[in-house]
Enzyme design. Structure first.
Site, PDB file in Angstrom:
ATOM      1  N   HIS A 191      -3.146  -7.320 -14.004  1.00  0.00           N
ATOM      2  CA  HIS A 191      -2.637  -6.317 -14.937  1.00  0.00           C
ATOM      3  C   HIS A 191      -1.161  -6.506 -15.267  1.00  0.00           C
ATOM      4  O   HIS A 191      -0.682  -6.019 -16.273  1.00  0.00           O
ATOM      5  CB  HIS A 191      -2.944  -4.884 -14.449  1.00  0.00           C
ATOM      6  CG  HIS A 191      -2.019  -4.383 -13.384  1.00  0.00           C
ATOM      7  ND1 HIS A 191      -2.161  -4.691 -12.060  1.00  0.00           N
ATOM      8  CD2 HIS A 191      -0.927  -3.587 -13.447  1.00  0.00           C
ATOM      9  CE1 HIS A 191      -1.210  -4.108 -11.364  1.00  0.00           C
ATOM     10  NE2 HIS A 191      -0.441  -3.426 -12.180  1.00  0.00           N
ATOM     11  N   LYS A 195       1.572  -6.008 -19.122  1.00  0.00           N
ATOM     12  CA  LYS A 195       2.770  -5.176 -19.281  1.00  0.00           C
ATOM     13  C   LYS A 195       3.603  -5.729 -20.432  1.00  0.00           C
ATOM     14  O   LYS A 195       3.828  -6.942 -20.527  1.00  0.00           O
ATOM     15  CB  LYS A 195       3.599  -5.172 -17.982  1.00  0.00           C
ATOM     16  CG  LYS A 195       2.908  -4.397 -16.850  1.00  0.00           C
ATOM     17  CD  LYS A 195       3.762  -4.410 -15.598  1.00  0.00           C
ATOM     18  CE  LYS A 195       2.991  -3.891 -14.397  1.00  0.00           C
ATOM     19  NZ  LYS A 195       3.069  -2.474 -14.177  1.00  0.00           N
ATOM     20  N   GLU A 229       7.950  -1.721  -4.164  1.00  0.00           N
ATOM     21  CA  GLU A 229       7.360  -0.391  -4.361  1.00  0.00           C
ATOM     22  C   GLU A 229       7.950   0.557  -3.331  1.00  0.00           C
ATOM     23  O   GLU A 229       8.158   0.156  -2.173  1.00  0.00           O
ATOM     24  CB  GLU A 229       5.847  -0.460  -4.176  1.00  0.00           C
ATOM     25  CG  GLU A 229       5.183  -1.327  -5.226  1.00  0.00           C
ATOM     26  CD  GLU A 229       3.682  -1.324  -5.046  1.00  0.00           C
ATOM     27  OE1 GLU A 229       3.054  -0.353  -5.479  1.00  0.00           O
ATOM     28  OE2 GLU A 229       3.153  -2.283  -4.461  1.00  0.00           O
ATOM     29  N   ASP A 249      -2.137  -9.274  -1.929  1.00  0.00           N
ATOM     30  CA  ASP A 249      -2.230  -8.136  -2.851  1.00  0.00           C
ATOM     31  C   ASP A 249      -1.332  -8.318  -4.075  1.00  0.00           C
ATOM     32  O   ASP A 249      -1.710  -7.967  -5.182  1.00  0.00           O
ATOM     33  CB  ASP A 249      -1.845  -6.850  -2.098  1.00  0.00           C
ATOM     34  CG  ASP A 249      -2.081  -5.597  -2.920  1.00  0.00           C
ATOM     35  OD1 ASP A 249      -3.171  -5.485  -3.513  1.00  0.00           O
ATOM     36  OD2 ASP A 249      -1.193  -4.730  -2.979  1.00  0.00           O
ATOM     37  N   HIS A 254       0.508 -11.260  -8.999  1.00  0.00           N
ATOM     38  CA  HIS A 254       1.522 -10.738  -9.922  1.00  0.00           C
ATOM     39  C   HIS A 254       2.834 -11.544  -9.861  1.00  0.00           C
ATOM     40  O   HIS A 254       3.377 -11.945 -10.877  1.00  0.00           O
ATOM     41  CB  HIS A 254       1.851  -9.272  -9.617  1.00  0.00           C
ATOM     42  CG  HIS A 254       0.647  -8.379  -9.559  1.00  0.00           C
ATOM     43  ND1 HIS A 254      -0.488  -8.606 -10.309  1.00  0.00           N
ATOM     44  CD2 HIS A 254       0.395  -7.248  -8.853  1.00  0.00           C
ATOM     45  CE1 HIS A 254      -1.369  -7.643 -10.058  1.00  0.00           C
ATOM     46  NE2 HIS A 254      -0.864  -6.821  -9.168  1.00  0.00           N
TER      47      HIS A 254
HETATM   48  C1  BG6 Z   1      -1.926  -3.783  -7.572  1.00  0.00           C
HETATM   49  C2  BG6 Z   1      -1.872  -3.769  -6.067  1.00  0.00           C
HETATM   50  O1  BG6 Z   1      -2.481  -4.983  -8.033  1.00  0.00           O
HETATM   51  O2  BG6 Z   1      -0.612  -3.652  -8.088  1.00  0.00           O
HETATM   52  C3  BG6 Z   1      -1.215  -2.490  -5.576  1.00  0.00           C
HETATM   53  O3  BG6 Z   1      -3.181  -3.867  -5.549  1.00  0.00           O
HETATM   54  C4  BG6 Z   1       0.128  -2.315  -6.215  1.00  0.00           C
HETATM   55  O4  BG6 Z   1      -1.094  -2.499  -4.164  1.00  0.00           O
HETATM   56  C5  BG6 Z   1       0.023  -2.443  -7.726  1.00  0.00           C
HETATM   57  O5  BG6 Z   1       0.599  -1.036  -5.872  1.00  0.00           O
HETATM   58  C6  BG6 Z   1       1.386  -2.446  -8.376  1.00  0.00           C
HETATM   59  O6  BG6 Z   1       1.214  -2.343  -9.748  1.00  0.00           O
HETATM   60  P1  BG6 Z   1       2.291  -1.607 -10.636  1.00  0.00           P
HETATM   61  O7  BG6 Z   1       1.799  -1.790 -12.021  1.00  0.00           O
HETATM   62  O8  BG6 Z   1       2.321  -0.187 -10.192  1.00  0.00           O
HETATM   63  O9  BG6 Z   1       3.568  -2.317 -10.339  1.00  0.00           O
END
Ligand code: BG6
Length: 513
Positions: A191, A195, A229, A249, A254
């Site tokens: 995902h 963004k 985070e 994760d 990402h």
């Molecule tokens: C997800 C992870 O892919 O991305 C989560 O499994 C994480 O653990 C999240 O919190 C973070 O996404 P974003 O868009 O909130 O930065």
């Protein structure tokens, strides 16, 4: 069709979307809100069919009610008033035990009937928002009832992460899926690629003439990628996270995708396969930042109980559904190099963690200092200035929160002396364009429906990413490996800082504006 250099945001009016794992929190939190916004903004027509598929007993009505409650928390009341009735008429629910082949025959019947009622052509998307272990059985079972035609217009499958647990399992899953699906039918979702500011990295690099010539070892000192985070493990996710950890994760997917976008060569065409080919080359040339033992270039941490702004916060091992003896890392940092002509010798530092000092995702590119220090640099607070070290130029892509691009540079401090002071030029997305940025899942779901795979990862990219991460996973799975503890609400363990300090670098402590 796999790509589109400038896709027209066409209105999609004839698709059937099946969400497998519809009782999970992704459906209510991200997928249905994204589909609702696409509908509200005219990208999704009211004739589509959205079918939640899961094991729990629910009716169409109870599913709609549940989704309305979830949406109501996000969407303003008057927007719901205007659009909910028409949107909700598209929502349906089918009870299926995904492991039970017999249930798929009734799924096929139900979907067929609903499509006939709406005059839909059977152009279907299956979104696998399930645990990894259900990816393959779901596709096998769909195939056994003839629901997997080989035509990508008729069937596309979106696969959530984690795609495998390591190189071997990812490769095995790819091979098994390739027996049933063609590559152009598979959309592996990350995902982060949806963004807005992540997409902008490529447009910024290849749509301007002034920056790209500087993106190489001659001008760049090092690159820092941070996905931090502030939250810990949200209720219900402990079971998954304890088996996964920060490396699997976030870092493997990402963070490495961000690295690819910042480091890749310009594609010859802005099309899915060309872009993915270039990202793949980066992943294939990725090397540990140091030779020798994994501990030389990778650091694992785990948050310990602490108090953040006066509030007591649990340690990871005390969170719900976490093994009290857990050795799972909630922080991972690595030093990597890209072994190619452009980037040879430039360290790329990546870090991610839960319960860190603040929530921020950014890519910071630090340039080299000018070869001569002709001027005194000062750091000032109000009118009080003190001599300081010369500051390198810094280009920062802030991905969240408050999406922005900032450039820092030194300038003459007004006065009778030649004194340099570092200043920042900030471009803030939302403020400048005065629009709400679309959520990542909106963009990605629309792309699946219009068959544009540019923002999805290809199997070879994923395998190359796992291949790079595998030695760390192996090392960290050893019995004697323990992540280094860090107090919740900080920037991670000391080891993470040492990774940089031995090269004369230090992590930024970004404060989102
Ligand atoms: C997800 C992870 O892919 O991305 C989560 O499994 C994480 O653990 C999240 O919190 C973070 O996404 P974003 O868009 O909130 O930065």
């Amino acid at each position: 069709m796999n790509s589109n250099s400038n896709p027209t945001p066409t209105r999609i009016d004839d698709v059937t979307i099946m969400i497998f794992g519809a009782s999970g929190d992704l459906t209510g939190r991200k997928l249905i809100p994204a589909l609702f916004n696409l509908f509200k903004n005219g990208y999704l027509g009211g004739n589509c069919l959205i079918v939640g598929v899961a094991r729990r007993e629910k009716t169409n009505e109870s599913f709609r009610k549940e989704m309305k409650t979830e949406l109501g928390e996000e969407i303003p009341h008057e927007v719901m008033e205007n659009h909910w009735n028409e949107f909700s008429s598209m929502l349906h629910y089918s009870r299926v035990d995904l492991t039970n082949q017999a249930d798929y025959a009734s799924l096929r019947e139900e979907i067929g009937e609903w499509e006939t009622e709406r005059g839909l052509p059977g152009h279907r998307v299956v979104y696998l928002a399930t645990s990894t272990s259900l990816f393959l059985p779901s596709i096998q079972n769909l195939s056994s009832v003839g629901m997997i035609p080989s035509d990508a217009e008729k069937m596309r499958v979106v696969i959530e992460k984690p795609f495998g647990r390591d190189f071997e399992s990812a490769r095995e899953l790819s091979q098994d899926l390739s027996q049933l699906l063609n590559e152009d039918q598979i959309y592996r979702i990350d995902h982060y690629l949806g963004k807005e500011t992540v997409q902008n990295i490529l447009l910024f690099r290849f749509g301007n003439a002034i920056f790209e010539p500087l993106f190489n070892r001659n001008h760049i000192d090092h690159v820092q990628i941070t996905v931090a985070e502030s939250q810990g493990i949200e209720g219900g996710r402990g079971g998954y996270y304890d088996k996964s950890g920060a490396l699997r994760d976030v870092l493997q997917n990402h963070a490495l995708q961000l690295l690819c976008l910042v480091a890749m060569e310009p594609p010859s065409l802005f099309e899915a396969e060309h872009i993915r080919d270039e990202k793949l080359k980066v992943l294939q040339t990725l090397k540990p930042g140091r030779s020798g033992h994994v501990d030389e270039w990778a650091v694992a941490g785990q948050y310990a109980a602490s108090s953040i702004r006066g509030e007591k916060v649990k340690g990871f091992v005390d969170e719900e559904r976490i093994d009290p003896d857990s050795r799972t890392e909630t922080f991972a940092a690595i030093e990597a190099r890209i072994d190619n002509w452009r980037w040879a010798g430039v360290p790329f530092y990546l870090r991610t963690g839960k319960r860190m000092a603040t929530r921020v995702t950014e890519i910071a590119i630090q340039f080299k200092l000018p070869p001569l220090h002709l001027f005194t640099t000062v750091e000032c607070e109000g009118s009080m200035c003190e001599p300081a070290n010369a500051q390198p130029n810094m280009l920062v892509f802030r991905i969240q929160p408050h999406e922005a691009i900032s450039i820092s540079f030194s300038t003459k401090r007004p006065g009778m002396q030649y004194r340099l002071q570092s200043m920042e030029m900030d471009f803030d997305f939302e403020g400048s364009f005065a629009v709400d940025l679309p959520a990542a899942y909106e963009r990605l779901l629309l792309d699946v429906m219009r068959s544009d795979s540019t923002l999805f990862t290809r199997s070879d990219e994923l395998e190359a990413a796992w291949n790079f991460i595998d030695p760390i996973l192996k090392q960290w799975s050893q019995e004697d490996h323990r992540p280094e503890l860090y107090p919740a609400g900080t920037w991670g363990p000391k080891g993470g800082n040492q990774l940089l300090s031995r090269n004369g670098h230090y992590w930024r402590a970004p404060v989102p504006k």
